[in-house]
Scaffold this motif. Sequence first.
Motif, PDB file in Angstrom:
ATOM      1  N   ILE A 384      30.808  72.923  48.563  1.00 57.39           N
ATOM      2  CA  ILE A 384      29.790  73.279  49.555  1.00 57.39           C
ATOM      3  C   ILE A 384      29.631  72.104  50.506  1.00 57.39           C
ATOM      4  CG2 ILE A 384      27.380  73.947  49.872  1.00 57.39           C
ATOM      5  CD1 ILE A 384      27.528  75.098  46.997  1.00 57.39           C
ATOM      6  N   LYS A 385      29.740  72.382  51.802  1.00 51.94           N
ATOM      7  CA  LYS A 385      29.785  71.337  52.818  1.00 51.94           C
ATOM      8  C   LYS A 385      28.844  71.666  53.979  1.00 51.94           C
ATOM      9  CE  LYS A 385      34.652  70.418  51.664  1.00 51.94           C
ATOM     10  NZ  LYS A 385      34.512  69.007  51.212  1.00 51.94           N
ATOM     11  N   SER A 386      28.623  70.654  54.866  1.00 50.03           N
ATOM     12  CA  SER A 386      27.800  70.926  56.054  1.00 50.03           C
ATOM     13  C   SER A 386      28.009  69.885  57.144  1.00 50.03           C
ATOM     14  CB  SER A 386      26.315  70.991  55.672  1.00 50.03           C
ATOM     15  OG  SER A 386      25.861  69.744  55.173  1.00 50.03           O
ATOM     16  N   GLY A 387      29.229  69.399  57.291  1.00 52.51           N
ATOM     17  CA  GLY A 387      29.527  68.491  58.395  1.00 52.51           C
ATOM     18  C   GLY A 387      29.655  67.048  57.960  1.00 52.51           C
ATOM     19  N   TRP A 388      30.290  66.278  58.837  1.00 49.71           N
ATOM     20  CA  TRP A 388      30.777  64.940  58.494  1.00 49.71           C
ATOM     21  C   TRP A 388      30.086  63.869  59.334  1.00 49.71           C
ATOM     22  CZ3 TRP A 388      36.778  63.783  58.705  1.00 49.71           C
ATOM     23  CH2 TRP A 388      37.095  62.756  57.808  1.00 49.71           C
ATOM     24  N   ASP A 389      29.276  63.051  58.693  1.00 48.10           N
ATOM     25  CA  ASP A 389      28.629  61.890  59.307  1.00 48.10           C
ATOM     26  C   ASP A 389      27.904  62.263  60.604  1.00 48.10           C
ATOM     27  OD1 ASP A 389      29.539  60.536  57.131  1.00 48.10           O
ATOM     28  OD2 ASP A 389      30.792  59.117  58.219  1.00 48.10           O
ATOM     29  N   GLU A 390      28.080  61.455  61.663  1.00 51.28           N
ATOM     30  CA  GLU A 390      27.283  61.651  62.876  1.00 51.28           C
ATOM     31  C   GLU A 390      27.503  63.022  63.514  1.00 51.28           C
ATOM     32  OE1 GLU A 390      30.957  59.286  64.418  1.00 51.28           O
ATOM     33  OE2 GLU A 390      29.818  59.536  62.560  1.00 51.28           O
ATOM     34  N   TYR A 391      28.669  63.615  63.314  1.00 52.86           N
ATOM     35  CA  TYR A 391      28.942  64.935  63.890  1.00 52.86           C
ATOM     36  C   TYR A 391      28.157  66.025  63.153  1.00 52.86           C
ATOM     37  CZ  TYR A 391      32.756  62.187  65.814  1.00 52.86           C
ATOM     38  OH  TYR A 391      33.493  61.213  66.453  1.00 52.86           O
ATOM     39  N   GLY A 392      28.103  65.933  61.844  1.00 50.32           N
ATOM     40  CA  GLY A 392      27.310  66.881  61.083  1.00 50.32           C
ATOM     41  C   GLY A 392      25.824  66.708  61.311  1.00 50.32           C
ATOM     42  N   ILE A 393      25.387  65.456  61.451  1.00 51.30           N
ATOM     43  CA  ILE A 393      23.977  65.206  61.740  1.00 51.30           C
ATOM     44  C   ILE A 393      23.600  65.817  63.084  1.00 51.30           C
ATOM     45  CG2 ILE A 393      22.302  63.386  62.230  1.00 51.30           C
ATOM     46  CD1 ILE A 393      23.805  61.625  60.206  1.00 51.30           C
ATOM     47  N   TYR A 479      31.057  57.694  48.018  1.00 52.72           N
ATOM     48  CA  TYR A 479      32.267  58.405  48.425  1.00 52.72           C
ATOM     49  C   TYR A 479      32.484  58.086  49.910  1.00 52.72           C
ATOM     50  CZ  TYR A 479      35.756  62.128  47.985  1.00 52.72           C
ATOM     51  OH  TYR A 479      36.929  62.841  47.916  1.00 52.72           O
ATOM     52  N   GLY A 480      33.272  57.062  50.182  1.00 57.79           N
ATOM     53  CA  GLY A 480      33.189  56.362  51.452  1.00 57.79           C
ATOM     54  C   GLY A 480      34.099  56.765  52.582  1.00 57.79           C
ATOM     55  N   SER A 481      34.708  57.942  52.598  1.00 53.71           N
ATOM     56  CA  SER A 481      35.561  58.285  53.732  1.00 53.71           C
ATOM     57  C   SER A 481      34.713  58.703  54.927  1.00 53.71           C
ATOM     58  CB  SER A 481      36.513  59.424  53.350  1.00 53.71           C
ATOM     59  OG  SER A 481      35.799  60.592  53.018  1.00 53.71           O
ATOM     60  N   HIS A 482      35.116  58.259  56.126  1.00 59.29           N
ATOM     61  CA  HIS A 482      34.364  58.544  57.348  1.00 59.29           C
ATOM     62  C   HIS A 482      35.325  59.023  58.432  1.00 59.29           C
ATOM     63  CE1 HIS A 482      30.769  56.621  55.672  1.00 59.29           C
ATOM     64  NE2 HIS A 482      31.559  55.641  55.261  1.00 59.29           N
ATOM     65  N   PRO A 483      34.858  59.849  59.376  1.00 64.31           N
ATOM     66  CA  PRO A 483      35.753  60.342  60.426  1.00 64.31           C
ATOM     67  C   PRO A 483      36.187  59.256  61.398  1.00 64.31           C
ATOM     68  CG  PRO A 483      33.497  61.034  60.845  1.00 64.31           C
ATOM     69  CD  PRO A 483      33.510  60.426  59.479  1.00 64.31           C
ATOM     70  N   ASP A 484      35.311  58.245  61.591  1.00 66.90           N
ATOM     71  CA  ASP A 484      35.621  57.142  62.501  1.00 66.90           C
ATOM     72  C   ASP A 484      34.658  56.003  62.184  1.00 66.90           C
ATOM     73  OD1 ASP A 484      33.155  57.833  63.788  1.00 66.90           O
ATOM     74  OD2 ASP A 484      34.235  59.287  65.022  1.00 66.90           O
ATOM     75  N   ASP A 485      34.643  54.992  63.048  1.00 69.86           N
ATOM     76  CA  ASP A 485      33.794  53.822  62.815  1.00 69.86           C
ATOM     77  C   ASP A 485      32.427  53.948  63.477  1.00 69.86           C
ATOM     78  OD1 ASP A 485      35.831  52.611  61.375  1.00 69.86           O
ATOM     79  OD2 ASP A 485      36.711  51.685  63.181  1.00 69.86           O
ATOM     80  N   HIS A 486      32.076  55.126  63.973  1.00 68.74           N
ATOM     81  CA  HIS A 486      30.827  55.278  64.720  1.00 68.74           C
ATOM     82  C   HIS A 486      29.695  55.858  63.880  1.00 68.74           C
ATOM     83  CE1 HIS A 486      33.191  54.236  68.191  1.00 68.74           C
ATOM     84  NE2 HIS A 486      33.949  55.313  68.085  1.00 68.74           N
TER      85      HIS A 486
END
Length: 597
Positions: A384-393, A479-486
């Motif tokens: 179950i998911k809902s978006g990735w870091d700043e983009y999901g926020i 769980y530290g994977s991120h889409p980018d450094d932002h």
Amino acid sequence: MRRRRGIEPAPSRLPPSIWQGGDHRVTDDSQLPDVTGGRHGAVYPPKQSGWESDFEEIAIKRSRFAGRVSLLHQNALSRWPFPLAFAMELLQPGGIMGRIKIQVLLLLVLLAAGSLRTGECRRRVGRGHPGGGGVSRRIVGPPPAKGDGGPEGTSFVYRTTTCCRAATVSLADFGGVSDGVTSNTQAFQAAVAHLAETAPCEAGGGQLYVPPGRWVTGSFNLTSCFTLFLHRDAVILGSQDMNEWPLIDPLPSYGRGRDAPGGRFSSLILGSNLTDVTITGDNGTIDGQGAMWWSKYKSGKLKNTRGYLIELLYSSGILISSITLVNSPSWNIHPVYSSDIVVSGITILAPVNSPNTDGINPDSCSNVRIEDCYVVSGDDCIAIKSGWDEYGIAVGMPSQHISIRRLTCISPTSAVIALGSEMSGGIEDVRAEDITAINSESGVRIKTAVGRGAYVRNIYARGFVMKTMKWAFWMTGNYGSHPDDHYDPNAIPVVSDISYSDIVAENVSMAGRLEGIPGAPFRGVCISNATIQVVKSKKAPWTCTDVEGSTSSVSPPACALLPDQGGYGAPCPFPEERLPIEELDFKECSFTLPPPK
């Protein structure tokens, strides 16, 4: 070994070596599921002490259940429409024909004829399990082309959550070729476009029938008020020509492709901004032929993210049932930004070493019901998911009000049910019960990290039976994977109110690994009535950091951060009220193939 005779195989539950093959019956132990391989190339887990017999036992129980269902299904196919059946009853000796006039009998016959020509939906309200009935028999379409449309007069019964379709066409009518080689992408696209034009929602919607055969295709879109129905001997094959999987933009809540920066390949079956969509059949198969994609991904030759088997965006009223999905290039079922979703009675099979072949991944979705599914996966069975870091926020669409029940999962390297790790829109009110896990890494796993933000809360799990696991309970705050450094390092996810109850686990390496976030502990963790049989190990059965909560009747006793309340402690909560999506009833529809023109 004891011989088992007359057991009907369960096409929606067993590996391909069992469910493929028409009326085949299991007659001895040599024909039970081969968990070391399958006809579609799925590599099942190697036999290990303690779980292979469990797999066989579950297979047999499900086979017996399927036999009963099959008998009911055959009886349903043999029934006539009610008015005609009633009229025939009048002709029987001792009937009431002598007490009515012949004009009344003729009127009943005319009513029967009308029921054969028009579509209707009749609903029988039930609670907890599917019920209902309906008929859809009006068949329209263009002049047929040559192809195997199935035998004339063959009837099919399927379930829907809305209404039976007013029009049905066959893929063979649009130039489809079922030789397993010829591309049918244009045939699928033309058939869907035809139904969108001639059978829109206001006209009752349309159904595309996929006959027996092997139908190669690239990506194609669905339409609203639409049913895709696969014959039991139909196999939709994902094209091996990558050009037939066009590149599309990344999802707004991810900001990039999941495998690589930039765009992503289209999914095999996709749709956007749709209402009332059904993908179903008589346990037909959708085979993504993913080996090519796995090889390219592992060797670093892919510059874009792999497509999925089924992806529906911004849609509502989705039903996926009674089909088998095998060898997806990546995730199997991915509803995103969608609501009112039912996934029922499906089988998903992938080699356990295939990369990222998640089973069912609701993503920023609300009101979801997943039930009676069997998944063998190279990754999480459900995530179950809902978006990735700043983009999901930024998108801010949570996944919420999700029911998962009667799931069987095999996933040696991943979770039975995962929450995250992409959860930046939030995840809440997830209810999982009556779950069987075999040879899987962990039961319910929470995956998050600093930078994700949002929350995971009000998660309820009960009635789990787990055999041969690495961890029974696993929570990860790093769980530290991120889409980018932002990403925002101050976006700290809040994890709270996590309940586990009525858990039995055998042959487990470690009872629990619970790791919160320093300075932001996971709070409200509750575990009650859990018996974990841990194999002999020098490691402690529990590892806990940055978590708060309590336990009751847990063996072996949990760590000090989850103090034991004793046998008198209150059981962990599980909501008594049902979700609206759980109250949704099925209706039964049928259609009959038309005579050749």
